[in-house]
Design an enzyme around this catalytic site. Sequence first.
Site, PDB file in Angstrom:
ATOM      1  N   LYS A  12       0.778  -1.330   0.048  1.00 35.94           N
ATOM      2  CA  LYS A  12      -0.093   0.065   0.090  1.00 35.94           C
ATOM      3  C   LYS A  12       0.765   1.231  -0.043  1.00 35.94           C
ATOM      4  O   LYS A  12       2.135   1.212   0.369  1.00 35.94           O
ATOM      5  CB  LYS A  12      -0.994  -0.028   1.190  1.00 35.94           C
ATOM      6  N   TYR A  52     -12.462  -2.290  -3.764  1.00 38.95           N
ATOM      7  CA  TYR A  52     -13.024  -2.295  -2.644  1.00 38.95           C
ATOM      8  C   TYR A  52     -14.554  -2.339  -2.633  1.00 38.95           C
ATOM      9  O   TYR A  52     -15.154  -2.246  -1.277  1.00 38.95           O
ATOM     10  CB  TYR A  52     -12.385  -1.341  -1.670  1.00 38.95           C
ATOM     11  N   ASN A 115      -2.151  -0.061   6.907  1.00 40.51           N
ATOM     12  CA  ASN A 115      -1.340  -1.137   7.211  1.00 40.51           C
ATOM     13  C   ASN A 115      -0.373  -1.950   6.392  1.00 40.51           C
ATOM     14  O   ASN A 115      -0.557  -3.019   6.669  1.00 40.51           O
ATOM     15  CB  ASN A 115      -2.775  -2.000   7.708  1.00 40.51           C
ATOM     16  N   HIS A 118      -2.229  -5.445   1.534  1.00 46.16           N
ATOM     17  CA  HIS A 118      -3.682  -6.128   1.485  1.00 46.16           C
ATOM     18  C   HIS A 118      -3.250  -7.468   1.158  1.00 46.16           C
ATOM     19  O   HIS A 118      -2.593  -7.742   0.219  1.00 46.16           O
ATOM     20  CB  HIS A 118      -4.582  -5.172   0.475  1.00 46.16           C
ATOM     21  N   GLU A 129      -9.824 -10.574  -7.581  1.00 45.28           N
ATOM     22  CA  GLU A 129      -8.476  -9.455  -7.498  1.00 45.28           C
ATOM     23  C   GLU A 129      -7.448  -9.643  -8.193  1.00 45.28           C
ATOM     24  O   GLU A 129      -6.921  -8.620  -8.865  1.00 45.28           O
ATOM     25  CB  GLU A 129      -8.228  -9.529  -6.025  1.00 45.28           C
TER      26      GLU A 129
HETATM   27  P1  CMP Z   1      -7.470  -4.506   3.797  1.00 38.36           P
HETATM   28  O1  CMP Z   1      -6.856  -5.850   4.140  1.00 38.36           O
HETATM   29  O2  CMP Z   1      -6.965  -3.751   2.520  1.00 38.36           O
HETATM   30  O3  CMP Z   1      -8.938  -4.310   3.535  1.00 38.36           O
HETATM   31  C1  CMP Z   1      -9.712  -3.474   3.786  1.00 38.36           C
HETATM   32  C2  CMP Z   1      -9.199  -2.302   4.576  1.00 38.36           C
HETATM   33  O4  CMP Z   1      -9.931  -1.494   5.131  1.00 38.36           O
HETATM   34  C3  CMP Z   1      -8.325  -3.061   5.688  1.00 38.36           C
HETATM   35  O5  CMP Z   1      -7.283  -3.581   5.005  1.00 38.36           O
HETATM   36  C4  CMP Z   1      -7.915  -1.713   6.491  1.00 38.36           C
HETATM   37  O6  CMP Z   1      -6.916  -1.077   5.831  1.00 38.36           O
HETATM   38  C5  CMP Z   1      -9.215  -0.774   6.227  1.00 38.36           C
HETATM   39  N1  CMP Z   1      -9.868  -0.522   7.254  1.00 38.36           N
HETATM   40  C6  CMP Z   1     -10.158   0.646   7.748  1.00 38.36           C
HETATM   41  N2  CMP Z   1     -10.816   0.623   8.969  1.00 38.36           N
HETATM   42  C7  CMP Z   1     -11.386  -0.697   9.224  1.00 38.36           C
HETATM   43  C8  CMP Z   1     -12.046  -1.291   9.887  1.00 38.36           C
HETATM   44  N3  CMP Z   1     -12.687  -0.601  10.983  1.00 38.36           N
HETATM   45  N4  CMP Z   1     -12.226  -2.763   9.984  1.00 38.36           N
HETATM   46  C9  CMP Z   1     -11.582  -3.280   8.963  1.00 38.36           C
HETATM   47  N5  CMP Z   1     -10.672  -2.673   7.806  1.00 38.36           N
HETATM   48  C10 CMP Z   1     -10.555  -1.402   8.223  1.00 38.36           C
END
Ligand code: CMP
Length: 136
Positions: A12, A52, A115, A118, A129
Amino acid sequence: MSNIEHTLSIIKPDAVERKLENEIKEMFKNTGFNILKEKKIHITKSEAEEFYKVHETKPFYNDLCAYLSSGPIVVMILEHEHAVLRNRDLMGATNPKDAEEGTIRKKYGISIDKNSVHGSDSVENAKIEIDFFFKD
Ligand code: CMP
């Protein structure tokens, strides 16, 4: 029977910006993943919204899509036995605060939004995906 699977991984914007892509790729390789294809791209907000779409009803959807389109990302097809689960184990919990030692998000993640990586959450979604980024 072989359990070889493919999964989609994204490094990311927060990690690309901090020049962590090689370190993160090393973690995949050291865990036995083959990186079959990879490319660095900068997607638009509407592309992020499509990617998403499963999260479109969530309160964080708009910020999430703005974030994924805020800078370059690296998208990769990873291959491994049980690749989807192995990748989720290596990434660690979605919120880096909850991630275990030795995981990518524990090591590099900044927040639940930033984070660092993904990964597809199921074999079915991995196919969708992978097609999203690598259909040609
Ligand atoms: P990712 O695995 O990319 O999938 C969706 C993303 O939403 C997740 O990682 C997080 O970076 C983001 N996100 C933000 N807020 C939340 C939340 N409350 N719960 C889950 N994902 C979140």
